[in-house]
Design a protein around this motif. Sequence first.
Motif, PDB file in Angstrom:
ATOM      1  N   SER A   1      -8.721  -9.154   1.976  1.00 27.82           N
ATOM      2  CA  SER A   1      -9.395  -8.672   0.485  1.00 27.82           C
ATOM      3  C   SER A   1      -8.437  -8.470  -0.156  1.00 27.82           C
ATOM      4  O   SER A   1      -8.787  -8.099  -1.186  1.00 27.82           O
ATOM      5  N   THR A   2      -7.726  -7.476  -0.087  1.00 30.91           N
ATOM      6  CA  THR A   2      -5.981  -7.441  -0.605  1.00 30.91           C
ATOM      7  C   THR A   2      -5.553  -8.144  -1.573  1.00 30.91           C
ATOM      8  O   THR A   2      -6.196  -7.509  -3.379  1.00 30.91           O
TER       9      THR A   2
ATOM     10  N   GLY B   1      -5.418 -10.113   4.808  1.00 29.84           N
ATOM     11  CA  GLY B   1      -4.717 -10.112   2.969  1.00 29.84           C
ATOM     12  C   GLY B   1      -5.876 -10.332   1.959  1.00 29.84           C
ATOM     13  O   GLY B   1      -5.746 -10.750   0.610  1.00 29.84           O
TER      14      GLY B   1
ATOM     15  N   HIS C   1     -14.173 -15.906   7.345  1.00 31.71           N
ATOM     16  CA  HIS C   1     -12.899 -15.936   7.676  1.00 31.71           C
ATOM     17  C   HIS C   1     -13.961 -17.272   8.940  1.00 31.71           C
ATOM     18  O   HIS C   1     -13.368 -17.513   9.819  1.00 31.71           O
TER      19      HIS C   1
ATOM     20  N   ASP D   1       1.328   3.391   2.182  1.00 28.84           N
ATOM     21  CA  ASP D   1       1.609   4.196   3.020  1.00 28.84           C
ATOM     22  C   ASP D   1       2.630   2.730   3.615  1.00 28.84           C
ATOM     23  O   ASP D   1       3.232   3.165   4.772  1.00 28.84           O
TER      24      ASP D   1
ATOM     25  N   ALA E   1       0.555  -5.868   1.866  1.00 22.53           N
ATOM     26  CA  ALA E   1      -0.801  -6.111   2.592  1.00 22.53           C
ATOM     27  C   ALA E   1      -0.707  -8.154   2.329  1.00 22.53           C
ATOM     28  O   ALA E   1      -0.936  -9.174   2.696  1.00 22.53           O
TER      29      ALA E   1
ATOM     30  N   TYR F   1       1.414  -0.909   0.549  1.00 19.09           N
ATOM     31  CA  TYR F   1       0.067  -0.016   0.227  1.00 19.09           C
ATOM     32  C   TYR F   1       0.731   1.056   0.066  1.00 19.09           C
ATOM     33  O   TYR F   1       1.685   1.594   0.657  1.00 19.09           O
TER      34      TYR F   1
ATOM     35  N   PRO G   1      -6.889 -15.026   9.102  1.00 15.51           N
ATOM     36  CA  PRO G   1      -7.777 -13.884   9.980  1.00 15.51           C
ATOM     37  C   PRO G   1      -8.148 -12.264   9.616  1.00 15.51           C
ATOM     38  O   PRO G   1      -7.142 -12.569   9.067  1.00 15.51           O
TER      39      PRO G   1
HETATM   40  N1  LIG Z   1      -5.811   1.209   1.578  1.00 15.47           N
HETATM   41  C1  LIG Z   1      -4.804   0.958   2.883  1.00 15.47           C
HETATM   42  N2  LIG Z   1      -2.978   1.682   2.888  1.00 15.47           N
HETATM   43  C2  LIG Z   1      -2.688   0.565   4.049  1.00 15.47           C
HETATM   44  N3  LIG Z   1      -2.835  -0.600   4.032  1.00 15.47           N
HETATM   45  C3  LIG Z   1      -4.114  -1.260   4.614  1.00 15.47           C
HETATM   46  C4  LIG Z   1      -4.746  -0.621   2.801  1.00 15.47           C
HETATM   47  N4  LIG Z   1      -6.381  -1.286   2.802  1.00 15.47           N
HETATM   48  C5  LIG Z   1      -6.248  -2.472   3.889  1.00 15.47           C
HETATM   49  N5  LIG Z   1      -5.378  -2.331   4.503  1.00 15.47           N
HETATM   50  C6  LIG Z   1      -4.315  -3.609   5.846  1.00 15.47           C
HETATM   51  O1  LIG Z   1      -4.103  -4.497   4.816  1.00 15.47           O
HETATM   52  C7  LIG Z   1      -4.408  -5.758   5.414  1.00 15.47           C
HETATM   53  C8  LIG Z   1      -5.213  -6.669   4.618  1.00 15.47           C
HETATM   54  O2  LIG Z   1      -6.053  -6.205   4.770  1.00 15.47           O
HETATM   55  P1  LIG Z   1      -7.790  -6.588   4.236  1.00 15.47           P
HETATM   56  O3  LIG Z   1      -8.632  -5.657   3.742  1.00 15.47           O
HETATM   57  O4  LIG Z   1      -7.059  -7.462   2.913  1.00 15.47           O
HETATM   58  O5  LIG Z   1      -7.350  -8.227   5.385  1.00 15.47           O
HETATM   59  P2  LIG Z   1      -8.475  -8.881   4.989  1.00 15.47           P
HETATM   60  O6  LIG Z   1      -7.898 -10.479   5.354  1.00 15.47           O
HETATM   61  O7  LIG Z   1      -9.387  -8.520   4.190  1.00 15.47           O
HETATM   62  O8  LIG Z   1      -9.591  -9.139   7.420  1.00 15.47           O
HETATM   63  P3  LIG Z   1     -10.854  -8.982   6.741  1.00 15.47           P
HETATM   64  O9  LIG Z   1     -10.937 -10.307   7.269  1.00 15.47           O
HETATM   65  O10 LIG Z   1     -10.785  -7.624   8.118  1.00 15.47           O
HETATM   66  O11 LIG Z   1     -11.639  -8.515   5.937  1.00 15.47           O
HETATM   67  C9  LIG Z   1      -4.631  -4.799   6.972  1.00 15.47           C
HETATM   68  O12 LIG Z   1      -3.298  -4.581   7.837  1.00 15.47           O
HETATM   69  C10 LIG Z   1      -4.550  -3.372   6.216  1.00 15.47           C
HETATM   70  O13 LIG Z   1      -4.851  -2.489   7.654  1.00 15.47           O
END
Ligand SMILES: Nc1ncnc2c1ncn2[C@@H]1O[C@H](COP(=O)(O)OP(=O)(O)OP(=O)(O)O)[C@@H](O)[C@H]1O
Lengths: 299, 311, 419
Positions: C44-45, C42, C193, C15, C19, C13, C38
């Motif tokens: 959703s990413t 990552g 999850h 920042d 992910a 990302y 959990p």
């Molecule tokens: N736009 C962004 N900028 C920086 N970090 C991000 C951004 N979007 C997500 N993240 C970080 O990337 C990581 C993965 O996020 P993601 O949304 O893919 O998680 P997830 O596995 O889908 O979680 P959940 O089960 O809670 O939906 C997280 O730690 C989140 O803080």
Amino acid sequence: MTSEAARVAGAPARAGARISQEKRRRDRRNRILLWAAVVAIMVFCLFPFYWLINTSLKTGQDLSTAKIFPPNPSLDNYKSIFEDSNFTTALRNSVIVSGITTALALVIGSFAGYALARLRFRGKFIMLAIILSITTFPPIAIAAPLFKFWTDLGIYDTLLGLVPPFLAFTLPLTIYVLASFFKEIPKDLSEAALVDGATHFQAFRKVVMPLAAPGLVTAGLLSFIWAWNEFLLAITLTSSPSARPVPPALAFFTGSQKFEVPLGTITAATVVVTVPLVALVLIFQKRIVAGLTAGAVKG
Amino acid sequence: MEAASAAVRQKQKRRSGFSAERRLGTAMMAPSLVVMALVAAFPIGYAIWLSLNEYSVRTPGLSRFVGIDNYTEALGDSRFWDAFRATFIFTGISVSIELVLGVAFALAMHQAFRGRAVLRATVLVPWAVLTFGTGLLWRSIFEPNLGFAPSMLSALGLPGGDVLWYGEDGWAMATLIFADVWKTAPFMALLLLAGLQVIPEEVYDAAKVDGATAWQRFTRITLPLLKPAILVALLFRTLDALRVFDLPFALTNGANGTTTLSLHAYNELTKNRLVGEGSALAVLTFVVVMTVSFLYIRFVGGNIRAMAEES
Amino acid sequence: MAQITLDKLTKRYPDGFEAVKEMSLTVEDGEFVILVGPSGCGKSTALRMIAGLEDITDGELRIGDEVVNDKAPKDRDIAMVFQNYALYPHMSVRDNMGFALKLRGTDKAEIDKKVEEAARILDLEQHLDRRPANLSGGQRQRVAMGRAIVRDPAAFLMDEPLSNLDAKLRVQMRTEVSRIQKNLGTTTIYVTHDQTEAMTLGDRVAVMRSGLLQQVGSPMELYNHPLNLFVAGFIGSPAMNFMPATVEGETVKLPIGDVRLPDEVHGRLGGTEGKTLIAGVRPENFEDASLVGDARDRGSTFPAHIEVLESLGSELYAHFTVASEQQIESQELRELAEDVGGGEVPMAGEEGRIVARLDPASEVRVGQESELWVDATRVHLFDPEDGRNLTTDAKGPAAVDGGQGGRDPEAAPPPAETR
Ligand SMILES: Nc1ncnc2c1ncn2[C@@H]1O[C@H](COP(=O)(O)OP(=O)(O)OP(=O)(O)O)[C@@H](O)[C@H]1O
Ligand SMILES: [Mg+2]
């Protein structure tokens, strides 16, 4: 297409990088467009204000040139308006009238706002209708009657005479903004106070009011700015410099030289009365935007 | 039995609690209502009375009832219709431009970029400038020799360089519109930005996956979902524009076809000391504004409410 | 219909946060793959990169034979179901479902036909002209599904599509999703999850943790042969019991007693003699010793003081504590506990709580000393430092995935070695 070529070349990872570069170029173009738009908006918003300041720094001959920078910047215009007792009196009048209006609007507006937001009582809908219709009132419609009443009551051409109509026109906005802030304070809190033995009014005063402080700042600023701006009622209900607030005083501005629109001094005066407002607005930017949009989003 | 009577007692207590709440509600509304009624609603009634009489200019206090004479006179006067036209031209054009600019500004302010906060603050600057001062400000821009606009236009060889802007028919209205757009388009943008911010990002993602181009996302997602905010902003701005007074007063003093309804009524009331005709004009202005807001809420407001209920 | 290939996909990302880290996975045409892990790992990413909603920082994404890294979502021919459904609030159900087709310029009769067909499958026919706001949660969810189905895309991407439904509806929609996917045979990647969804829905499950793919395999593979402590603890409910263990010759010393390991397992444990390891035993690998019968020889018995009994009718859970002089200091285990949610992973430190699933016919009583049995062939041993499962012969996601994914097994080290 590109990927096909890449496959033939047998370097898929590189291809990815190359395509990414194309994408990066596209992103860069979008960013440039965005920045162009941002700069255009800033210029649109700030340049006219800059021109006002520019003009106010010009004197004498310079006042008939359209130079972007004042050739001989001088504070003479500012000096002369502050030597003009009409202007300083008007400033004082505006501060007093806007201040009193705001204070009163906050007190009685917070009562009404709370009642609308949280209490059940009959006729609430009618209240809302009245409040809304006041916001659509053209002030000109009440200018003549108020002139007459105020003359009879002996408060025509006094600061005191300006407060009631200003109050009436700022109340709808104040009530609306405060009600929307009160609605956002969790109901549980005041209900907890009720269960603990508080009356509704105590719940309002001891629990809700302290939490609504940001809302009070917002509503207060909006109301102050409204009163500071008001022109039509101010010019019809006053006739002498001693009672005139800033906007009508500007209308009667003659400056040092007679028979000539004193653009130098009048722009200086406008800068002086606007800068504090701009400063307030910038400091409380978030609060003001919250207040302005409180109505719009919820419809 | 015991339990039942306890329940009844409980109920009575609750009811008395409600009536206390109701009383408090009325009491808390009262001061605001009194102020608004005494200083706004009651004078309107009196203005209507004033407009039904004729007043002697020479002998103060002398008047006689003339019925609707003042109205027929006002409506038969071409100056009223000039003011009427000027007001609607001003409102129609400036509010339309403000809407377009407002949407564009709001879209830019909604993007994520460093310095977004600065932009959002900047946009508040015109709004914070005194309205009367705005008129003076634009006067300094359109002033023949000193102003930025004429010198810039003649330097570029564009039309308008040699025009006495706020002193010529048509051009005077244009300066008025410029001033109003400058002062309120940013305000419009803030209202619309708030509307944009409540559209969930996920909906745009869905539209992207569904194959919408950026333009299609704007026309088929953003605009329809922004509609409630647009309608509210339009209502606010339209009503403000119909009442416009400070700007023509400061900028043109009503010359060259820029006398609006409010300004016309004001001139009759104060300059010409015609209390009866002036009051009739003030009441007519009131009626025009009320009619427009009624029609708007009638035909568009239902729309807003329906949308608000749905979401 | 198409195969989807993720080749060392990485997302950083703006920042600087990474992910998703070098994720490689091949989803076969028509396959239903579940992505679990959990919160914040990552998932959703990863899904959004496949959809084209997030830029890919590094690596390559192929749909069919085409590299689509830089294609806009609209050119990828994928449909997505969002967690909050993302229905267009200003359109009727019919228009919501037909939107994509309309954008593509499909003619109206064709759109109507497809929408009505999808509505029939999803039992939405009576609701076609209503607005999303007036629908129940379950109906909205089905509209979101319908919007995807109508398009007949190359793949479905679903991001926790059922997580906003109440428990009962979720079970109902779970079977619905499964049925629809089977009927249409569309390649599907499904993020969740939820344990049960992960185990029941997919052909294969991919477990992620902090942006790293941990293991990919069929639900049973993951369950029976977890590659590491994380997968072992994450898959299965109630979770696997963990306790300290030391290998001494052919036996492993556990707080509950000594257990003799099967020969082939013992063979893989070279060099761990005397080291403190982490043993993992699933609740169902315990049993009331009096009910074991023939299998008795596969394990060993031990006395346990039962503290709580939970009977669900068809299942009986016995909780007991074991004391141990050994302590395990394992970063892996601590993180697992955090990831899975505090307390769900029994940690047998000084005093560990153990959950055993017993035959409902068991007559053990609360407060009594009972004789329990543990299946020695099902005891997993993990390296406390890197979490690696020492008792399995599988070799990491590459090996498990190797048959289908066809990626170079040396390309990425097994996750256990990345720490
Ligand atoms: N736009 C962004 N900028 C920086 N970090 C991000 C951004 N979007 C997500 N993240 C970080 O990337 C990581 C993965 O996020 P993601 O949304 O893919 O998680 P997830 O596995 O889908 O979680 P959940 O089960 O809670 O939906 C997280 O730690 C989140 O803080
Ligand atoms: Mg997610």
